[in-house]
Design an enzyme around this catalytic site. Structure first.
Site, short mmCIF file in Angstrom:
data_model
loop_
_atom_site.label_atom_id
_atom_site.label_comp_id
_atom_site.label_asym_id
_atom_site.label_seq_id
_atom_site.Cartn_x
_atom_site.Cartn_y
_atom_site.Cartn_z
N HIS A 26 0.87 -1.35 -0.07
CA HIS A 26 0.03 0.01 0.00
C HIS A 26 0.91 1.30 -0.24
O HIS A 26 1.41 1.48 0.80
CB HIS A 26 -0.82 0.11 1.00
CG HIS A 26 -2.00 1.27 1.10
ND1 HIS A 26 -1.87 2.16 2.28
CD2 HIS A 26 -3.02 1.59 0.58
CE1 HIS A 26 -2.98 2.89 2.02
NE2 HIS A 26 -3.42 2.68 0.95
N HIS A 68 -0.36 10.87 -2.53
CA HIS A 68 -1.53 10.69 -1.98
C HIS A 68 -2.25 12.12 -1.70
O HIS A 68 -3.43 12.11 -2.25
CB HIS A 68 -1.43 9.69 -0.83
CG HIS A 68 -3.08 9.41 -0.17
ND1 HIS A 68 -3.27 10.29 0.82
CD2 HIS A 68 -3.65 8.33 -0.28
CE1 HIS A 68 -4.51 9.85 1.02
NE2 HIS A 68 -4.91 8.72 0.50
#
Length: 157
Positions: A26, A68
Site C-alpha cells: 500500500h 496521495h
C-alpha cells in the site's frame, strides 16, 4: 471479524478453488519507507508484494506524479497543492516518511514507475487522485508500456 470470514469459507463447496491471497504494497511499504516513492515501491516488490497501490496525482503542467494528498504540506518539505506545481517544482521537493526521519526521496512520475517495473511481474492498482483529467495521460502511458513490456490491462468498462 474472524467468524464472518469462517462463515464465508464454510459456504464453499469441496470443488471450489480458493486463490492464494495477493500481497499488496500500500503506497509501497509506507510504514518503512516514504510512501508513494519509487524506492518504496521497489522495497515492496523485493519484500514479496505481487501488487502495489499507487496514488496518481497530476501536476500543473500535466505530468502524472505519485502522491496521495492533494497538498504537499504533511509529508514533504514543500507546501501548496500538487495541481499548482510544475513537475520541475515537484521534483525539487523531498518526501519524508515522518518529519525528520532522514530518509528523503523525490516524488516520482507514473512513467518512472512503469519504466522500472517494465520487466517485472507486478500488478499496479492505480488510485486516480487526478480524476478524469488524468485518465487520457494514464492511457497514453499504458499504451506505450504495453508495447515495450507486454503490460496487460484489464478493462471492466
Amino acid at each position: 471479524s474472524a467468524s464472518s470470514i469462517y462463515n464465508v469459507y464454510k459456504s464453499f463447496t469441496e470443488k471450489t478453488i480458493i486463490r492464494e491471497p495477493i500481497i499488496m504494497g500500500h503506497r509501497g511499504v509506507s510504514t518503512l519507507y516514504p510512501q508513494n516513492t519509487l524506492k518504496g515501491y521497489i522495497l515492496a516488490y523485493e519484500m514479496g508484494a505481487k501488487a502495489i497501490e499507487i496514488d496518481v496525482n497530476i501536476s500543473a503542467d500535466n505530468h502524472l506524479v505519485m502522491f496521495h494528498d492533494s497538498t504537499l504540506d504533511a509529508l514533504t518539505n514543500g507546501t501548496g497543492k500538487i495541481t499548482e506545481k510544475t513537475l520541475a517544482e515537484l521534483q525539487n521537493i523531498n518526501v519524508d516518511i515522518f518529519a525528520s526521519s532522514g530518509i528523503l526521496e523525490k516524488i516520482p512520475t507514473l512513467e518512472s514507475v512503469f519504466k522500472y517495473f517494465a520487466d517485472k511481474d507486478i500488478v499496479f492498482m492505480l488510485d486516480m487522485k487526478a480524476g478524469a483529467q488524468g485518465l487520457p495521460l494514464v492511457k497514453e502511458l499504458i499504451d506505450k508500456y504495453e508495447q515495450v513490456s507486454g503490460l496487460e490491462v484489464e478493462n471492466d468498462g
